[in-house]
Design a protein around this motif. Structure first.
Motif, PDB file in Angstrom:
ATOM      1  N   LYS A 153      10.302   5.988 -42.646  1.00  0.00           N
ATOM      2  CA  LYS A 153      10.197   5.078 -40.989  1.00  0.00           C
ATOM      3  C   LYS A 153      11.518   4.969 -41.002  1.00  0.00           C
ATOM      4  O   LYS A 153      11.449   5.282 -39.508  1.00  0.00           O
ATOM      5  N   PHE A 154      12.845   4.963 -41.557  1.00  0.00           N
ATOM      6  CA  PHE A 154      13.567   4.915 -40.704  1.00  0.00           C
ATOM      7  C   PHE A 154      13.828   6.220 -40.151  1.00  0.00           C
ATOM      8  O   PHE A 154      14.716   5.609 -39.523  1.00  0.00           O
ATOM      9  N   GLN A 155      13.000   7.508 -40.660  1.00  0.00           N
ATOM     10  CA  GLN A 155      13.328   8.528 -39.258  1.00  0.00           C
ATOM     11  C   GLN A 155      12.703   8.144 -38.633  1.00  0.00           C
ATOM     12  O   GLN A 155      13.585   8.803 -37.303  1.00  0.00           O
ATOM     13  N   GLU A 156      11.748   7.590 -38.354  1.00  0.00           N
ATOM     14  CA  GLU A 156      11.347   7.631 -36.730  1.00  0.00           C
ATOM     15  C   GLU A 156      12.173   6.384 -35.870  1.00  0.00           C
ATOM     16  O   GLU A 156      12.560   6.924 -34.591  1.00  0.00           O
ATOM     17  N   PHE A 157      12.810   5.561 -36.651  1.00  0.00           N
ATOM     18  CA  PHE A 157      13.223   4.729 -35.878  1.00  0.00           C
ATOM     19  C   PHE A 157      14.759   5.626 -35.455  1.00  0.00           C
ATOM     20  O   PHE A 157      15.055   5.090 -34.441  1.00  0.00           O
ATOM     21  N   PHE A 179      17.680   7.277 -30.916  1.00  0.00           N
ATOM     22  CA  PHE A 179      19.219   9.047 -30.696  1.00  0.00           C
ATOM     23  C   PHE A 179      18.640   9.536 -29.342  1.00  0.00           C
ATOM     24  O   PHE A 179      17.307   9.919 -29.064  1.00  0.00           O
ATOM     25  N   ASN A 180      19.557   9.037 -28.540  1.00  0.00           N
ATOM     26  CA  ASN A 180      20.294  10.531 -27.766  1.00  0.00           C
ATOM     27  C   ASN A 180      19.825  11.443 -27.655  1.00  0.00           C
ATOM     28  O   ASN A 180      21.605  11.618 -27.727  1.00  0.00           O
ATOM     29  N   TYR A 181      19.408  12.245 -27.476  1.00  0.00           N
ATOM     30  CA  TYR A 181      19.913  13.761 -28.419  1.00  0.00           C
ATOM     31  C   TYR A 181      20.067  14.427 -26.677  1.00  0.00           C
ATOM     32  O   TYR A 181      21.288  15.383 -27.173  1.00  0.00           O
ATOM     33  N   SER A 182      20.477  14.114 -26.011  1.00  0.00           N
ATOM     34  CA  SER A 182      20.858  14.603 -24.898  1.00  0.00           C
ATOM     35  C   SER A 182      23.011  14.090 -25.263  1.00  0.00           C
ATOM     36  O   SER A 182      23.529  14.965 -24.308  1.00  0.00           O
ATOM     37  N   LYS A 183      23.266  13.687 -26.025  1.00  0.00           N
ATOM     38  CA  LYS A 183      24.487  13.104 -26.759  1.00  0.00           C
ATOM     39  C   LYS A 183      24.570  14.858 -27.258  1.00  0.00           C
ATOM     40  O   LYS A 183      26.028  14.309 -27.736  1.00  0.00           O
ATOM     41  N   VAL A 184      23.451  15.540 -27.937  1.00  0.00           N
ATOM     42  CA  VAL A 184      23.946  16.653 -28.547  1.00  0.00           C
ATOM     43  C   VAL A 184      24.098  17.590 -27.879  1.00  0.00           C
ATOM     44  O   VAL A 184      23.877  17.998 -27.318  1.00  0.00           O
ATOM     45  N   GLU A 219      26.643   8.572 -30.543  1.00  0.00           N
ATOM     46  CA  GLU A 219      25.663   7.714 -30.867  1.00  0.00           C
ATOM     47  C   GLU A 219      24.770   7.904 -32.341  1.00  0.00           C
ATOM     48  O   GLU A 219      24.613   6.800 -32.096  1.00  0.00           O
ATOM     49  N   MET A 220      25.289   8.347 -33.148  1.00  0.00           N
ATOM     50  CA  MET A 220      24.784   8.278 -34.242  1.00  0.00           C
ATOM     51  C   MET A 220      25.642   6.895 -35.411  1.00  0.00           C
ATOM     52  O   MET A 220      24.495   5.923 -35.251  1.00  0.00           O
ATOM     53  N   ILE A 221      26.363   6.755 -34.635  1.00  0.00           N
ATOM     54  CA  ILE A 221      27.330   5.265 -34.844  1.00  0.00           C
ATOM     55  C   ILE A 221      26.352   4.203 -34.822  1.00  0.00           C
ATOM     56  O   ILE A 221      25.827   3.381 -34.513  1.00  0.00           O
ATOM     57  N   ARG A 222      26.074   3.949 -33.107  1.00  0.00           N
ATOM     58  CA  ARG A 222      25.337   3.344 -32.586  1.00  0.00           C
ATOM     59  C   ARG A 222      24.001   3.131 -33.411  1.00  0.00           C
ATOM     60  O   ARG A 222      23.678   1.358 -33.077  1.00  0.00           O
ATOM     61  N   VAL A 223      23.226   4.365 -33.071  1.00  0.00           N
ATOM     62  CA  VAL A 223      21.955   3.715 -33.718  1.00  0.00           C
ATOM     63  C   VAL A 223      22.161   2.738 -34.600  1.00  0.00           C
ATOM     64  O   VAL A 223      21.128   2.148 -35.194  1.00  0.00           O
ATOM     65  N   LEU A 224      23.045   3.585 -35.831  1.00  0.00           N
ATOM     66  CA  LEU A 224      22.307   2.592 -36.688  1.00  0.00           C
ATOM     67  C   LEU A 224      23.582   1.397 -37.193  1.00  0.00           C
ATOM     68  O   LEU A 224      22.939   1.011 -37.795  1.00  0.00           O
ATOM     69  N   ASN A 225      24.319   1.393 -36.176  1.00  0.00           N
ATOM     70  CA  ASN A 225      24.660  -0.189 -35.801  1.00  0.00           C
ATOM     71  C   ASN A 225      23.230  -1.191 -35.249  1.00  0.00           C
ATOM     72  O   ASN A 225      23.510  -2.231 -35.449  1.00  0.00           O
ATOM     73  N   LEU A 226      22.223  -0.248 -34.652  1.00  0.00           N
ATOM     74  CA  LEU A 226      21.380  -0.854 -34.109  1.00  0.00           C
ATOM     75  C   LEU A 226      20.188  -1.250 -35.751  1.00  0.00           C
ATOM     76  O   LEU A 226      19.425  -1.766 -35.074  1.00  0.00           O
ATOM     77  N   CYS A 227      20.018  -0.726 -36.848  1.00  0.00           N
ATOM     78  CA  CYS A 227      19.023  -0.602 -37.334  1.00  0.00           C
ATOM     79  C   CYS A 227      18.880  -2.152 -37.682  1.00  0.00           C
ATOM     80  O   CYS A 227      19.768  -2.889 -38.542  1.00  0.00           O
ATOM     81  N   PRO A 228      17.425  -2.424 -38.084  1.00  0.00           N
ATOM     82  CA  PRO A 228      17.205  -3.664 -38.257  1.00  0.00           C
ATOM     83  C   PRO A 228      17.572  -3.936 -39.974  1.00  0.00           C
ATOM     84  O   PRO A 228      17.717  -2.785 -40.913  1.00  0.00           O
ATOM     85  N   ILE A 234      19.851  -5.165 -55.207  1.00  0.00           N
ATOM     86  CA  ILE A 234      21.906  -3.756 -55.808  1.00  0.00           C
ATOM     87  C   ILE A 234      21.622  -3.131 -53.988  1.00  0.00           C
ATOM     88  O   ILE A 234      21.222  -2.668 -53.224  1.00  0.00           O
ATOM     89  N   SER A 235      23.100  -2.876 -54.315  1.00  0.00           N
ATOM     90  CA  SER A 235      23.722  -2.486 -52.826  1.00  0.00           C
ATOM     91  C   SER A 235      23.762  -0.839 -53.224  1.00  0.00           C
ATOM     92  O   SER A 235      24.150  -0.024 -54.506  1.00  0.00           O
ATOM     93  N   ILE A 236      23.083   0.638 -52.306  1.00  0.00           N
ATOM     94  CA  ILE A 236      23.947   1.548 -52.538  1.00  0.00           C
ATOM     95  C   ILE A 236      23.830   2.302 -51.214  1.00  0.00           C
ATOM     96  O   ILE A 236      23.547   1.810 -50.038  1.00  0.00           O
ATOM     97  N   GLU A 237      24.414   3.294 -52.036  1.00  0.00           N
ATOM     98  CA  GLU A 237      24.580   4.133 -50.364  1.00  0.00           C
ATOM     99  C   GLU A 237      23.922   5.593 -49.910  1.00  0.00           C
ATOM    100  O   GLU A 237      23.138   5.949 -51.399  1.00  0.00           O
ATOM    101  N   ILE A 238      23.213   5.544 -49.128  1.00  0.00           N
ATOM    102  CA  ILE A 238      22.615   6.532 -48.000  1.00  0.00           C
ATOM    103  C   ILE A 238      22.781   7.715 -47.749  1.00  0.00           C
ATOM    104  O   ILE A 238      24.154   6.802 -46.556  1.00  0.00           O
ATOM    105  N   LYS A 239      22.186   9.031 -48.046  1.00  0.00           N
ATOM    106  CA  LYS A 239      23.580  10.216 -47.269  1.00  0.00           C
ATOM    107  C   LYS A 239      22.284  10.727 -45.902  1.00  0.00           C
ATOM    108  O   LYS A 239      21.329  11.152 -46.638  1.00  0.00           O
ATOM    109  N   TYR A 240      22.697  10.625 -44.979  1.00  0.00           N
ATOM    110  CA  TYR A 240      20.821  11.067 -44.078  1.00  0.00           C
ATOM    111  C   TYR A 240      21.324  11.507 -43.333  1.00  0.00           C
ATOM    112  O   TYR A 240      22.413  11.676 -42.320  1.00  0.00           O
ATOM    113  N   PRO A 241      20.845  13.000 -43.317  1.00  0.00           N
ATOM    114  CA  PRO A 241      21.298  14.612 -42.474  1.00  0.00           C
ATOM    115  C   PRO A 241      19.983  14.743 -41.226  1.00  0.00           C
ATOM    116  O   PRO A 241      18.800  14.329 -41.429  1.00  0.00           O
ATOM    117  N   MET A 242      21.231  15.152 -40.856  1.00  0.00           N
ATOM    118  CA  MET A 242      20.355  15.624 -39.301  1.00  0.00           C
ATOM    119  C   MET A 242      20.587  17.076 -39.182  1.00  0.00           C
ATOM    120  O   MET A 242      21.811  17.052 -38.879  1.00  0.00           O
TER     121      MET A 242
END
Length: 127
Positions: free
Chosen positions: A45-49, A54-59, A93-102, A114-122
């Motif tokens: 569900k997070f991947q869909e978000f 994500f604006n892929y033209s930034k890559v 762009e990735m930081i922008r998208v993560l800041n939009l995250c609900p 509890i708080s956890i750390e996630i590593k998300y590869p693209m």
């Protein structure tokens, strides 16, 4: 004197050892951990978000980007950092998208958030 030093040594070593069991390589000695949920689902569900925002033209070139962030006990995304990135534009762009995250439903252990750390590869490939 030596007996009190020995007793202090025996008492402090377990405290120091248990204080180091935390963070990314945390060892769960008691209780079950329930993973964080995004919009009622898992990481898919997070991947869909991300894909939807994500604006892929930034890559500008193919490569791999890895974002790391914390899901706090209130479900908010915090401590965003890029462990690996292609260039400044894609990183921003990735930081922008993560800041939009609900907010997520936070992870839980023994019923407590509890708080956890996630590593998300693209991975970006040339099309």
């Amino acid at each position: 004197m030596i007996k009190s030093f020995y007793l202090l040594f025996i008492v402090l070593i377990p405290m120091i050892s248990s204080a180091q069991i935390q963070g990314e390589n945390e060892v769960y000695l008691k209780g079950d951990r329930i993973e964080a949920k995004f919009n009622g689902g898992g990481i898919e569900k997070f991947q869909e978000f991300v894909k939807g925002n994500f604006n892929y033209s930034k890559v500008k070139k193919p490569g791999k980007m890895v974002a790391a962030f914390t899901i706090d006990v209130d479900g908010s995304v915090k401590k965003i950092k890029l462990v690996e990135y292609i260039d400044a534009g894609s990183a921003a762009e990735m930081i922008r998208v993560l800041n939009l995250c609900p907010k997520w439903e936070p992870a839980k252990r023994n019923g407590k958030a509890i708080s956890i750390e996630i590593k998300y590869p693209m991975v970006f490939k040339r099309t």
